[in-house]
Enzyme design. Structure first.
Site, PDB file in Angstrom:
ATOM      1  N   LYS A  34       0.822  -1.210   0.000  1.00  0.00           N
ATOM      2  CA  LYS A  34       0.000   0.000   0.000  1.00  0.00           C
ATOM      3  C   LYS A  34       0.858   1.264   0.000  1.00  0.00           C
ATOM      4  O   LYS A  34       0.475   2.263  -0.616  1.00  0.00           O
ATOM      5  CB  LYS A  34      -0.955   0.011   1.194  1.00  0.00           C
ATOM      6  CG  LYS A  34      -0.314   0.094   2.557  1.00  0.00           C
ATOM      7  CD  LYS A  34      -1.368   0.037   3.651  1.00  0.00           C
ATOM      8  CE  LYS A  34      -0.744   0.091   5.026  1.00  0.00           C
ATOM      9  NZ  LYS A  34      -0.049   1.351   5.299  1.00  0.00           N
ATOM     10  N   THR A  35       2.021   1.236   0.652  1.00  0.00           N
ATOM     11  CA  THR A  35       2.893   2.417   0.624  1.00  0.00           C
ATOM     12  C   THR A  35       3.409   2.658  -0.790  1.00  0.00           C
ATOM     13  O   THR A  35       3.506   3.803  -1.246  1.00  0.00           O
ATOM     14  CB  THR A  35       4.072   2.249   1.602  1.00  0.00           C
ATOM     15  OG1 THR A  35       3.559   2.001   2.918  1.00  0.00           O
ATOM     16  CG2 THR A  35       4.939   3.497   1.626  1.00  0.00           C
ATOM     17  N   ASP A 220      -3.775   7.257   4.401  1.00  0.00           N
ATOM     18  CA  ASP A 220      -3.293   5.910   4.716  1.00  0.00           C
ATOM     19  C   ASP A 220      -3.957   5.427   6.005  1.00  0.00           C
ATOM     20  O   ASP A 220      -4.397   6.233   6.830  1.00  0.00           O
ATOM     21  CB  ASP A 220      -1.770   5.953   4.876  1.00  0.00           C
ATOM     22  CG  ASP A 220      -1.158   4.564   4.933  1.00  0.00           C
ATOM     23  OD1 ASP A 220      -1.856   3.580   4.625  1.00  0.00           O
ATOM     24  OD2 ASP A 220       0.036   4.469   5.286  1.00  0.00           O
ATOM     25  N   GLU A 221      -4.037   4.113   6.196  1.00  0.00           N
ATOM     26  CA  GLU A 221      -4.574   3.503   7.419  1.00  0.00           C
ATOM     27  C   GLU A 221      -5.950   4.082   7.759  1.00  0.00           C
ATOM     28  O   GLU A 221      -6.226   4.486   8.893  1.00  0.00           O
ATOM     29  CB  GLU A 221      -3.602   3.718   8.596  1.00  0.00           C
ATOM     30  CG  GLU A 221      -2.187   3.235   8.360  1.00  0.00           C
ATOM     31  CD  GLU A 221      -2.046   1.717   8.395  1.00  0.00           C
ATOM     32  OE1 GLU A 221      -3.082   1.023   8.470  1.00  0.00           O
ATOM     33  OE2 GLU A 221      -0.915   1.223   8.332  1.00  0.00           O
ATOM     34  N   GLN A 251      -7.513  -4.753   9.978  1.00  0.00           N
ATOM     35  CA  GLN A 251      -6.384  -4.253  10.767  1.00  0.00           C
ATOM     36  C   GLN A 251      -6.775  -3.075  11.657  1.00  0.00           C
ATOM     37  O   GLN A 251      -5.923  -2.315  12.102  1.00  0.00           O
ATOM     38  CB  GLN A 251      -5.228  -3.860   9.835  1.00  0.00           C
ATOM     39  CG  GLN A 251      -4.675  -5.039   9.044  1.00  0.00           C
ATOM     40  CD  GLN A 251      -3.452  -4.678   8.243  1.00  0.00           C
ATOM     41  OE1 GLN A 251      -2.370  -4.409   8.783  1.00  0.00           O
ATOM     42  NE2 GLN A 251      -3.597  -4.648   6.929  1.00  0.00           N
ATOM     43  N   ARG A 603       2.844  -9.839  10.638  1.00  0.00           N
ATOM     44  CA  ARG A 603       4.137  -9.144  10.708  1.00  0.00           C
ATOM     45  C   ARG A 603       5.271 -10.089  10.329  1.00  0.00           C
ATOM     46  O   ARG A 603       6.387  -9.650  10.045  1.00  0.00           O
ATOM     47  CB  ARG A 603       4.422  -8.615  12.128  1.00  0.00           C
ATOM     48  CG  ARG A 603       3.419  -7.631  12.719  1.00  0.00           C
ATOM     49  CD  ARG A 603       3.100  -6.490  11.817  1.00  0.00           C
ATOM     50  NE  ARG A 603       1.888  -6.753  11.059  1.00  0.00           N
ATOM     51  CZ  ARG A 603       1.492  -6.032  10.029  1.00  0.00           C
ATOM     52  NH1 ARG A 603       2.225  -5.021   9.607  1.00  0.00           N
ATOM     53  NH2 ARG A 603       0.367  -6.320   9.389  1.00  0.00           N
TER      54      ARG A 603
END
Length: 755
Positions: A34-35, A220-221, A251, A603
Site C-alpha cells: 500500500k505504501t 493511509d490507514e 487491521q 508481521r
C-alpha cells in the site's frame, strides 16, 4: 512516460495509481504494497497528471511513515518537492491552526502549546482538585480518557450528556479542563483535530481556501481514523471529492483511541460512486502464515473477505509452544534466538517478540538480559517521558509559550532554588490578579515589581525571572542549540543530575539522554523553536526507537502495526490475555482481539512462533493459563508442536479441548528448580505432561442453542452458542434489546425461561 511508474506494479496496484479522478477506496491486505501504491500515485499525479505538489496532501499516522513516504516520492521524481504536504493528521492540523489562528473563530493564539499525555494528566488532576473530587475514587486518567472519547466524536463540553455517576463527573470536569487549556493557550492532541474541524465548519473563507488548495487528498490507514478525522477528510475533499483512502477493516485495532474501523464501510455509503480496489497479493509473508492469519480473521463479520496470496508458497510450519511459566516462555524464545544467531541465519534485529500487555515485557526483558541478548523496547518509558528530557523541554516551552502554566510549575523550582509551593501559589495568584500572562509576570518581577513572596524565595524568583528573560531574548536569535546549551549551563543541570541519580550508571544514562536531545535539536536547528516543540509533542513511541539497531525488538501487538520481521514470536496466547479478559463478554471487543492477533501474525516474513503458559504471574498473582481459543482456529496442518498433537486428538471424534497437567517426579536426586518443560528429553527432575480428557468425562453444558434466558442487566435473549472453557461455560446470547453478548456462565447467573 508513465510506463516506468506503472510497470513495477501488479494489475490492482496499477488500477489504483491510475485512478486519478473521483473517490477511490483501496482495501489493502497486510504486506500488499500500500505504501508503494500511495507513493506511486503521488508521483503519477505530479508527473503524468500535471498536478502541482502543493495541491496534494497525503496523511498517515506516524512521523516515521510520513518521512519514508516523502523520501520515496522524491526518489521516484528525482528531487525535492517543495509544497507537497505529507504528514500525520495532527502535524498537518497543527500547521494549519498556527497559520489561521487570527481567523477570529479560534480561542487560541498562534503561539499555542501542545500538551502531551503527562501534561494533560496534570491539568486533569488540578481540575478534579478544584471540583473537590477524590482522584483515588475517580482516576484522572480515566476521566481524561472519557473527555478524549467525547472530543473524538466532536462532542463539545456543553453538549456532553451523563448517563451514570461517572458520566456526571466527566460532565463537570470537561468544561473546566477545556477552560484551563484555553487559559494556558494550550491544546491537547484531540484539540488539534477538533479545533480544525470547527474552524473549517464555521469559517467559510478558511474552508474554501483549503478546499481549493488540497485538490487531491490521500489517506493511509483509513481504518484507524476517528469521527473527527473522517469529517476533516470529508470537508477538505469538497467539492472535487478526489479522496483516495487506503484501509483494511481487518487491521482496525485502535478502538481504545477512538478509531472506528467502520469508517471504511461508512466511506462506501457516503461515496456511492467510489471505485473499490482490493489488494490481495502479499509481498511479505509465506503462504503458511497467510493461511493461518486468514483462518483467524475469517471468523469476524462486517468485513470484506480478502483471498490473500503470495508467490512464497509453503513455508515453515508455525510452531505452537507451551511453557510452564512466563520465565520458561522467555527462556524458550531466547534459546531459539541464540540457535538461529549462532547458525548465522538471522541478525538480532530480525527478531520481534510481541505481547498483548506491557506487563508481559518484564519476564522477557529479564531473560534477554540473563542471556546477554541485546534488545530494544518499544512502548516502555519513552525518550520524551524521561525526567531529564521533560525538564529541559519544559524550559524551552516556558521560553516559547507565555501562558504555559504546566511547564512553568515544572521548572520554577527545578533544580531546587528555594521557591516553595506557597511562594509559587502567591506568584501565580498575583499574576492572575493583575491579568498578566506568565511571560509578562516574569518580566515585571525581573524589572523589580513587588510580589507577595518574601525571604530567599523572593530573591530566587527574581533570578529565575531574569534568566528566563535572557533565554527568551537569546531564543529570538533563532539558534536552538545555543539556547539549549545556555539552559543547561545557567541551571547547572548537570550538577543537579548528580544529586538526583542513585547510581553512577543512572547518572551516565541521563547524561547520554541529554546528549541525545542536544543532537536532535542540532539536526532540526533550521526549525523555529515553536515548530521544534510541536514536532517533539507529536512524536510517537515508534518514532523514537532506533529500528536499525541490531537488537531484538520487544513490543506490544498494538505497536507492531506497520512493521515486519523475518521471525516473530507472539507470547501469552491464553484466554484472558489474548483474547483479553475485557473482551470476553463483548462481541465487538472480541472481534478486535481477532484483528489484533491477525496483525501480529502478518508481521512475520519467514517464521512464526505462538506461545502460551501453564501458569503465569501477572500483577503479582499466579494464575492458571487456558490456551487461547484462537489457537484452535488455526488448521492443524499449518502448525507443529505439542499443541498440534493436542488439537489433532481433540479434532478426531470423542475429544473436546480441555487439558489438565500432571507432574511425574524423579527421585534419583533433588527436583531441579527450573522448569522441565524447557528441555523435554531425559531430564531427571521430572516432567510435566499434558493429557487429553475424553469428551464424555467433561461437565455437561447447561445452555443449549435456541434456549431462552434472562439476564439481570441485558434482559431476555436467545442462546446462540455455548462451549466449555476450563472449568466454566461460555455462552453467546443474542439479547432482544442489547444485542449479542459473550458471557461466562459462572458470573452471568442466567435464568432459563420456560417457553
Amino acid at each position: 512516460m508513465a510506463s516506468d511508474l506503472l510497470d513495477v506494479l501488479n494489475p490492482q496496484q496499477r488500477e489504483a495509481v491510475a485512478a486519478v479522478e473521483g473517490p477511490v477506496l483501496v482495501l489493502a491486505g497486510p504486506g500488499s504494497g500500500k505504501t508503494r501504491v500511495l507513493t506511486h500515485r503521488i508521483a503519477y499525479l505530479i508527473r503524468e497528471g500535471g498536478v502541482y505538489p502543493n495541491h496534494i496532501v497525503s496523511v498517515t499516522f506516524t512521523n516515521k511513515a510520513a518521512a519514508e513516504m516523502r523520501a520515496r516520492v522524491e526518489t521516484l521524481l528525482g528531487g525535492r518537492l517543495d509544497g507537497l504536504q505529507i504528514g500525520t493528521f495532527h502535524s498537518i492540523c497543527a500547521r494549519l491552526l498556527r497559520i489561521e489562528a487570527g481567523a477570529g473563530t479560534l480561542p487560541y493564539g498562534s503561539d499555542y502549546a501542545i500538551y502531551d499525555t503527562d501534561d494533560q494528566l496534570s491539568v486533569m488532576k488540578s481540575v478534579l482538585a478544584d471540583l473537590n473530587i477524590d482522584s483515588k475514587k475517580f482516576n484522572p486518567g480515566r476521566v481524561l480518557g472519557a473527555v478524549s472519547a467525547a472530543k473524538n466524536e466532536l462532542i463539545q463540553p456543553h453538549e456532553y450528556q451523563s448517563v451514570d455517576y461517572f458520566g456526571e463527573i466527566v460532565r463537570r470536569a470537561y468544561p473546566l479542563y477545556q477552560r484551563k487549556l484555553e487559559n494556558n493557550n494550550a491544546m491537547d492532541f484531540d484539540d488539534l483535530l477538533v479545533q480544525t474541524v470547527y474552524l473549517l465548519r464555521d469559517n467559510e473563507a478558511v474552508r474554501q481556501k483549503y478546499q481549493m488548495r488540497y485538490e487531491y487528498i490521500l489517506v493511509d490507514e483509513f481504518q484507524d481514523t476517528n469521527q473527527a478525522q473522517y469529517e476533516l477528510v470529508q470537508i477538505l475533499g469538497k467539492p472535487q471529492d478526489n479522496v483516495f483512502v487506503v484501509g483494511d477493516e481487518d487491521q482496525g485495532i485502535y478502538a481504545f483511541r477512538g478509531a472506528d474501523y467502520r469508517n471504511v464501510m461508512q466511506f462506501r455509503r457516503d461515496y456511492p460512486t467510489a471505485r473499490v480496489i482490493l489488494l490481495e497479493q502479499n509481498y511479505r509473508s509465506t503462504q503458511v502464515v497467510l493461511d493461518a492469519a486468514r483462518a483467524i480473521i475469517d471468523k469476524n463479520s462486517h468485513r470484506t473477505p480478502k483471498a490473500l496470496f503470495t508467490d512464497r508458497e509453503g513455508g515453515p510450519l508455525i510452531t505452537i509452544h507451551e511453557a510452564y511459566s512466563e520465565m520458561d516462555e522467555g527462556e524458550f524464545i531466547v534459546k531459539r534466538i541464540q540457535q538461529y544467531h549462532k547458525l548465522r541465519r538471522y541478525h538480532y534485529g530480525d527478531f520481534a517478540i510481541m505481547y498483548r500487555t506491557n506487563a508481559q515485557s518484564r519476564a522477557l526483558e529479564d531473560t534477554c538480559v540473563a542471556a546477554g541478548i541485546p534488545y530494544k523496547l518499544v512502548g516502555g518509558v519513552g525518550f520524551y517521558k524521561r525526567r531529564e528530557i521533560r525538564d529541559l523541554l519544559a524550559y524551552l516551552r516556558v521560553i516559547s509559550f507565555p501562558n504555559d502554566e504546566v511547564s512553568l510549575l515544572r521548572v520554577i523550582n527545578t533544580p531546587g532554588r528555594g521557591i516553595g509551593q506557597k511562594s509559587v501559589e502567591s506568584f501565580v495568584g498575583w499574576a492572575a490578579q493583575r491579568g498578566l500572562n506568565y511571560a509578562q509576570a516574569l518580566d515585571a518581577v525581573a524589572a523589580g515589581e513587588a510580589v507577595p513572596v518574601t525571604g530567599r524565595a523572593a530573591k530566587s524568583l527574581v533570578e529565575f525571572a531574569r534568566m528566563i528573560g535572557d533565554l527568551r531574548e537569546l531564543a529570538s536569535g533563532g539558534d536552538l542549540v545555543v539556547v539549549f546549551d545556555e539552559i543547561v549551563a545557567r541551571t547547572a543541570y548537570m550538577l543537579y543530575l548528580n544529586e538526583i541519580s542513585d547510581t553512577p550508571e543512572q547518572m551516565t544514562d541521563r547524561m547520554d539522554n541529554i546528549k541525545e536531545l542536544r543532537g536532535l535539536i542540532e539536526s532540526k536547528k533550521d526549525l523555529s523553536l515553536q515548530d521544534f516543540l510541536a514536532d517533539v509533542s507529536l512524536a510517537s513511541d515508534i518514532d523514537t526507537v532506533d529500528m536499525e539497531a541490531d537488537a531484538v525488538t520487544l513490543l506490544t501487538l498494538h505497536a507492531a502495526k506497520g512493521l515486519e520481521y523475518p521471525v516473530v514470536f507472539i507470547t501469552g496466547l491464553e484466554d484472558g490475555l489474548l483474547p483479553h479478559s475485557r473482551s470476553l463478554t463483548e462481541p465487538d471487543a472480541m472481534a478486535e482481539e481477532r484483528r489484533l492477533l491477525y496483525v501480529g501474525l502478518t508481521r512475520a516474513k519467514d517464521e512464526l512462533y505462538l506461545t502460551y503458559t501453564f501458569r503465569r504471574t501477572l500483577y503479582g498473582t499466579s494464575v492458571p493459563g487456558i490456551p487461547s481459543r484462537f489457537l484452535t482456529d488455526i488448521p492443524s496442518e499449518l502448525t507443529e508442536g505439542i499443541s498440534t498433537q493436542m488439537k489433532g486428538l481433540r479434532d478426531r471424534a470423542g475429544y473436546q479441548k480441555a487439558t489438565t497437567w500432571e507432574y511425574t517426579p524423579s527421585y534419583d536426586r533433588a527436583p531441579r528448580a527450573e522448569n522441565p518443560f524447557a528441555q523435554r528429553g531425559g531430564r531427571s527432575g521430572g516432567e510435566f505432561r499434558s493429557k487429553i480428557i475424553p469428551f464424555n468425562s467433561l461437565p455437561t453444558l447447561k445452555y443449549k442453542p435456541g434456549m431462552r434466558v434472562h439476564h439481570s442487566k441485558f434482559g431476555d435473549g436467545t442462546v446462540k452458542d455455548s462451549r466449555q472453557v476450563g472449568d466454566d461455560e461460555e455462552v453467546s446470547v443474542e439479547f432482544d434489546t442489547t444485542g449479542r453478548k459473550l458471557l461466562a456462565a459462572s458470573f452471568a447467573n442466567l435464568v432459563i425461561l420456560k417457553e
